[in-house]
Design a protein around this motif. Structure first.
Motif, PDB file in Angstrom:
ATOM      1  N   ARG A   1       0.824  -1.205   0.000  1.00  0.00           N
ATOM      2  CA  ARG A   1       0.000   0.000   0.000  1.00  0.00           C
ATOM      3  C   ARG A   1       0.859   1.256   0.000  1.00  0.00           C
ATOM      4  NH1 ARG A   1      -3.877  -2.267   4.804  1.00  0.00           N
ATOM      5  NH2 ARG A   1      -5.175  -3.670   3.530  1.00  0.00           N
ATOM      6  N   ALA A   2       1.928   1.237   0.783  1.00  0.00           N
ATOM      7  CA  ALA A   2       2.803   2.410   0.853  1.00  0.00           C
ATOM      8  C   ALA A   2       3.534   2.630  -0.468  1.00  0.00           C
ATOM      9  CB  ALA A   2       3.804   2.243   1.997  1.00  0.00           C
ATOM     10  N   CYS A   3       4.027   1.543  -1.078  1.00  0.00           N
ATOM     11  CA  CYS A   3       4.771   1.665  -2.336  1.00  0.00           C
ATOM     12  C   CYS A   3       3.908   2.231  -3.456  1.00  0.00           C
ATOM     13  CB  CYS A   3       5.326   0.302  -2.749  1.00  0.00           C
ATOM     14  SG  CYS A   3       6.717  -0.279  -1.758  1.00  0.00           S
ATOM     15  N   ALA A   4       2.630   1.901  -3.441  1.00  0.00           N
ATOM     16  CA  ALA A   4       1.730   2.336  -4.503  1.00  0.00           C
ATOM     17  C   ALA A   4       1.633   3.856  -4.578  1.00  0.00           C
ATOM     18  CB  ALA A   4       0.348   1.729  -4.290  1.00  0.00           C
ATOM     19  N   GLU A   5       1.908   4.545  -3.473  1.00  0.00           N
ATOM     20  CA  GLU A   5       1.766   5.989  -3.417  1.00  0.00           C
ATOM     21  C   GLU A   5       3.056   6.748  -3.716  1.00  0.00           C
ATOM     22  OE1 GLU A   5       0.176   6.864   0.406  1.00  0.00           O
ATOM     23  OE2 GLU A   5      -1.532   5.501   0.207  1.00  0.00           O
ATOM     24  N   MET A   6       4.157   6.023  -3.880  1.00  0.00           N
ATOM     25  CA  MET A   6       5.443   6.695  -4.120  1.00  0.00           C
ATOM     26  C   MET A   6       6.265   5.959  -5.169  1.00  0.00           C
ATOM     27  SD  MET A   6       7.060   5.758  -0.337  1.00  0.00           S
ATOM     28  CE  MET A   6       5.584   6.100   0.616  1.00  0.00           C
ATOM     29  N   MET A   7       5.589   5.336  -6.116  1.00  0.00           N
ATOM     30  CA  MET A   7       6.221   4.443  -7.078  1.00  0.00           C
ATOM     31  C   MET A   7       7.293   5.126  -7.913  1.00  0.00           C
ATOM     32  SD  MET A   7       5.472   1.203  -7.765  1.00  0.00           S
ATOM     33  CE  MET A   7       3.699   1.164  -7.539  1.00  0.00           C
ATOM     34  N   GLY A   8       6.962   6.282  -8.495  1.00  0.00           N
ATOM     35  CA  GLY A   8       7.881   6.921  -9.419  1.00  0.00           C
ATOM     36  C   GLY A   8       9.205   7.302  -8.794  1.00  0.00           C
ATOM     37  N   GLU A   9       9.182   7.766  -7.541  1.00  0.00           N
ATOM     38  CA  GLU A   9      10.411   8.190  -6.870  1.00  0.00           C
ATOM     39  C   GLU A   9      11.169   7.011  -6.257  1.00  0.00           C
ATOM     40  OE1 GLU A   9       7.412   9.395  -6.234  1.00  0.00           O
ATOM     41  OE2 GLU A   9       7.493  11.353  -7.224  1.00  0.00           O
ATOM     42  N   LEU A  10      10.449   5.970  -5.857  1.00  0.00           N
ATOM     43  CA  LEU A  10      11.083   4.837  -5.178  1.00  0.00           C
ATOM     44  C   LEU A  10      11.779   3.896  -6.152  1.00  0.00           C
ATOM     45  CD1 LEU A  10      11.511   3.365  -2.470  1.00  0.00           C
ATOM     46  CD2 LEU A  10       9.325   2.189  -2.873  1.00  0.00           C
ATOM     47  N   LYS A  11      11.170   3.650  -7.304  1.00  0.00           N
ATOM     48  CA  LYS A  11      11.680   2.650  -8.244  1.00  0.00           C
ATOM     49  C   LYS A  11      13.131   2.880  -8.656  1.00  0.00           C
ATOM     50  CE  LYS A  11      10.611   0.505 -12.711  1.00  0.00           C
ATOM     51  NZ  LYS A  11       9.622   0.422 -13.825  1.00  0.00           N
TER      52      LYS A  11
END
Length: 249
Positions: free
Chosen positions: A211-221
């Motif tokens: 759930r957390a990753c879904a909201e910050m995908m572009g910066e985290l990847k």
């Protein structure tokens, strides 16, 4: 000394090599014994019961024995549940397998990681494209944590200073989590890193981290990709390069 025999062990085939005209060497991820090598004698023969079963991304129960580095596969049973993924989903599965082959030492059990891998494989096979990228990022985070390559995400790595929820930080391969600079292309706020840290401490980290990753995908990847490439010792993983090449066609 008696030969050790293991039966009914949950497993996935990560990779396979030709060993002889009729046999295969398998790299297998098992729940209780980690990544192991098995020889599947006669697996390439048309009459072999192994031929339709020893495929990647398929849930198996295997029996094996032996005391050598490469043990002998005695039996394998498909556990059903889904068919072989295709297209981009199949490449995503091969990507997971390449990460496990590269970062996991042999005979090092990771039961929790095995269960998470099984869940991601189910997502890959179900063609739920809307959650696939989040599932891949979640697996990357949990794999890095399991192998000891993920620094704590609640402090700056070099100084151990607490994160400011309103400031921005970047995860760099050589130095861990540090304050973002003007030239950094991507970063996450202190609040976002702290949320990821909290989700990873959860007793059921897969769902909360997804759930957390879904909201910050572009910066985290890209940050996770750089960290994985660094610890894998490559500039680009083979499966990722394959994805790039296919998309360029």
């Amino acid at each position: 000394m008696a030969t050790k025999r293991i039966a009914d062990e949950p497993a996935y085939v990560l990779h396979r090599y030709d060993w002889s005209e009729s046999s295969l060497i398998l790299e297998v991820f098992t729940r209780h014994y980690g990544r192991i090598a098995l020889v599947a004698k006669g697996a390439k023969k048309p009459s072999s019961s192994f031929r339709p079963i020893l495929l990647p991304l398929q849930p198996l129960h295997v029996a094996f024995g032996g005391d050598a580095e490469i043990r002998t596969l005695r039996s394998a049973e498909w556990q059903g549940g889904h068919v072989m993924p295709t297209g981009d989903a199949l490449l995503s599965g091969y990507y997971l397998n390449e990460l496990l082959m590269t970062l996991l030492a042999r005979d090092d059990p990771h039961a929790e990681l095995f269960d998470i891998y099984a869940r991601v494989v189910e997502i890959i096979a179900s063609e739920h494209g809307e959650v696939l990228q989040g599932a891949l990022r979640t697996f990357e985070l949990l794999l890095l944590r399991e192998t000891g390559f993920l620094p704590p995400l609640n402090v700056q790595t070099m100084t151990l200073r607490a994160l400011d929820v309103n400031d921005h930080y970047v995860l760099v391969p050589e130095g861990g989590l540090r304050q973002a600079h003007a030239e950094d292309r991507v970063s996450l706020s202190g609040a976002q890193w702290l949320r990821l840290h909290e989700t990873l401490q959860n007793h059921a980290p897969f769902t909360t981290t997804l759930r957390a990753c879904a909201e910050m995908m572009g910066e985290l990847k890209p940050q996770l990709r750089a960290l994985l490439h660094y610890h894998c010792g490559v500039k680009t993983l083979r499966t990722r390069q394959m994805m790039i090449d296919i998309q360029a066609l």
